[in-house]
Design an enzyme around this catalytic site. Structure first.
Site, short mmCIF file in Angstrom:
data_model
loop_
_atom_site.label_atom_id
_atom_site.label_comp_id
_atom_site.label_asym_id
_atom_site.label_seq_id
_atom_site.Cartn_x
_atom_site.Cartn_y
_atom_site.Cartn_z
N MET A 30 20.27 13.37 27.61
CA MET A 30 18.65 13.21 27.11
C MET A 30 18.48 11.93 26.20
O MET A 30 17.43 12.01 25.58
CB MET A 30 18.20 14.35 26.77
CG MET A 30 18.36 15.40 28.08
SD MET A 30 17.14 16.83 27.98
CE MET A 30 17.37 17.46 26.40
N GLY A 31 19.39 11.37 25.86
CA GLY A 31 19.26 10.22 24.81
C GLY A 31 19.34 10.80 23.40
O GLY A 31 19.99 11.72 23.25
N LEU A 33 21.02 9.23 21.39
CA LEU A 33 22.66 9.40 21.41
C LEU A 33 23.19 9.61 19.82
O LEU A 33 22.84 8.92 19.04
CB LEU A 33 23.33 8.00 22.18
CG LEU A 33 22.49 7.91 23.49
CD1 LEU A 33 23.43 6.84 24.29
CD2 LEU A 33 23.02 9.31 24.45
N HIS A 34 24.49 10.41 20.04
CA HIS A 34 25.13 10.37 18.94
C HIS A 34 26.82 10.32 19.21
O HIS A 34 27.08 10.27 20.29
CB HIS A 34 24.76 11.72 18.05
CG HIS A 34 24.72 13.00 18.78
ND1 HIS A 34 25.73 13.53 19.62
CD2 HIS A 34 23.67 13.69 19.36
CE1 HIS A 34 25.41 14.57 20.35
NE2 HIS A 34 23.98 14.66 20.14
N HIS A 37 27.63 12.23 22.15
CA HIS A 37 27.71 11.69 23.78
C HIS A 37 28.85 10.56 23.69
O HIS A 37 29.23 10.26 24.50
CB HIS A 37 26.43 11.05 23.52
CG HIS A 37 25.16 11.92 23.55
ND1 HIS A 37 24.21 11.88 22.57
CD2 HIS A 37 24.81 13.03 24.44
CE1 HIS A 37 23.15 13.08 22.90
NE2 HIS A 37 23.66 13.40 23.87
N GLY A 147 29.58 18.35 27.90
CA GLY A 147 30.05 18.73 26.75
C GLY A 147 30.36 20.20 26.58
O GLY A 147 29.38 21.04 27.14
N ARG A 187 19.00 17.51 18.10
CA ARG A 187 18.10 18.37 17.38
C ARG A 187 18.30 18.71 15.90
O ARG A 187 17.60 19.05 15.08
CB ARG A 187 18.20 19.67 18.24
CG ARG A 187 17.39 19.63 19.61
CD ARG A 187 16.96 21.02 20.21
NE ARG A 187 16.17 20.96 21.26
CZ ARG A 187 16.50 20.84 22.50
NH1 ARG A 187 17.95 20.87 22.92
NH2 ARG A 187 15.59 20.58 23.55
P1 AMP Z 1 21.87 16.36 25.58
O1 AMP Z 1 21.75 14.79 25.54
O2 AMP Z 1 21.79 17.28 24.65
O3 AMP Z 1 21.27 16.97 26.93
O4 AMP Z 1 23.78 16.23 25.84
C1 AMP Z 1 24.31 15.45 27.04
C2 AMP Z 1 25.56 15.70 26.94
O5 AMP Z 1 26.39 15.60 25.90
C3 AMP Z 1 25.78 17.23 27.33
O6 AMP Z 1 26.82 17.22 28.21
C4 AMP Z 1 26.09 17.90 26.15
O7 AMP Z 1 26.96 18.94 26.29
C5 AMP Z 1 26.79 16.78 25.32
N1 AMP Z 1 26.92 16.92 23.93
C6 AMP Z 1 25.91 17.12 23.16
N2 AMP Z 1 26.40 17.49 21.75
C7 AMP Z 1 27.54 17.13 21.97
C8 AMP Z 1 28.70 17.46 20.93
N3 AMP Z 1 28.33 17.62 19.67
N4 AMP Z 1 30.03 17.48 21.19
C9 AMP Z 1 30.37 17.23 22.54
N5 AMP Z 1 29.45 17.19 23.46
C10 AMP Z 1 28.22 17.19 23.22
#
Ligand code: AMP
Length: 283
Positions: A30-31, A33-34, A37, A147, A187
């Protein structure tokens, strides 16, 4: 790096890559990015020849009153991160690309979506599985990377792929953490400095569980109570759930044996945070 804002455009870039015999990896995000990601992008780059990162804040996985409107959308910074980390194609569709006014088809995984986050976020997983099914159909990846941070999401997507015979592999990558243990999350930027410090207690509570299991404790009610007591030391933390469940079925268990998922969800200030660990007593 190619940037596609439409389905037509991403399909044509992927088709060109596939035509060159490249294995396609998809990292749905969902962008904002860190490094979490980035770890998925790196895993995709290792296992595939063409890495597609999707950036889409999916409206259908947010409930009323949740943070859909204020969810961060730093697209330029995200593109830079993708560019610097081995991404070949970014797919950043506008909402009207992904949903038409009369979307009547939804993917719903039963049972596994009911406990844990499913209790407080009705409809959330239906939004997640529907958007992932769409992304899989649009990109047609060989492998999609998710993740462990979102443990229930990963299990639900695996189930969807198996149940619907979707022709791709799902790879789950480890949770990336800050030095104090807090799972990295888009978040986390909602947290003020005090809340940010307190948020480390979520991982502390998971570590507490691991220590208790290592010390021979197996009764989940006792462990959960100790974890809650630790979390209650920080008045900013509002516990949503502390659960110990079977890692395959997500059903509550009374005693720890085999592979179990220990999961916590809590609100701290304006942020709802989740985290988990897997404990496998057979190892
Ligand atoms: P999101 O952008 O939050 O929807 O996350 C996108 C993908 O990144 C999902 O598969 C999450 O599980 C993964 N993700 C988010 N935070 C982490 C993290 N700290 N470590 C590993 N994967 C992550």
């Amino acid at each position: 790096m190619e940037i596609a804002y439409t389905i037509k455009s991403v399909r044509s870039h992927v088709k060109a890559a596939r035509g060159k015999g490249r294995k396609i990896g998809l990292v749905p995000t969902m962008g904002a990015l860190h490094i979490g990601h980035i770890s998925l992008i790196e895993a995709a780059a290792k296992q595939c020849d063409c890495v597609v990162v999707s950036i889409f804040v999916n409206p259908t996985q947010f409930g009323p009153g949740e943070d859909f409107e204020k969810y961060p959308r730093p697209l330029e910074a995200d593109l830079e991160i993708c560019r610097n980390n081995g991404t070949d194609i970014v797919f950043a569709p506008a909402p009207d690309q992904m949903y038409h006014d009369e979307n009547l088809t939804w993917v719903n995984v039963e049972k596994l979506t009911e406990p844990l986050c499913g209790k407080s976020r009705p409809g959330h997983f239906r939004g997640v599985t529907t958007v992932c099914a769409k992304l899989f159909n649009i990109v047609l990846p060989d492998i999609a990377f998710f993740g462990q941070k979102d443990a229930q999401q990963a299990i639900v997507i695996r189930q969807m792929v198996a149940d619907l015979n979707m022709p791709l592999e799902i790879v789950i990558c480890p949770t990336i953490r800050e030095p104090d243990g807090l799972a990295v999350s888009s978040r986390n930027q909602y947290l003020n400095p005090q809340h940010r410090q307190d948020a480390a207690y979520i991982y502390k509570s998971l570590e507490k569980c691991r220590k208790m299991v290592n010390a021979g404790k197996t009764e989940t009610s006792e462990i959960i109570e100790e974890m809650k007591q630790l979390l209650r030391q920080k008045s900013s933390i509002q516990i949503e759930y502390v659960s110990i469940v079977d890692a395959g079925t997500l059903e509550d268990i009374e005693s720890i044996a085999g592979k179990v998922l220990v999961a916590v969800a809590a609100k701290i200030g304006p942020a709802r945070l989740i985290d988990n660990i897997i404990i496998d007593t057979r190892k």
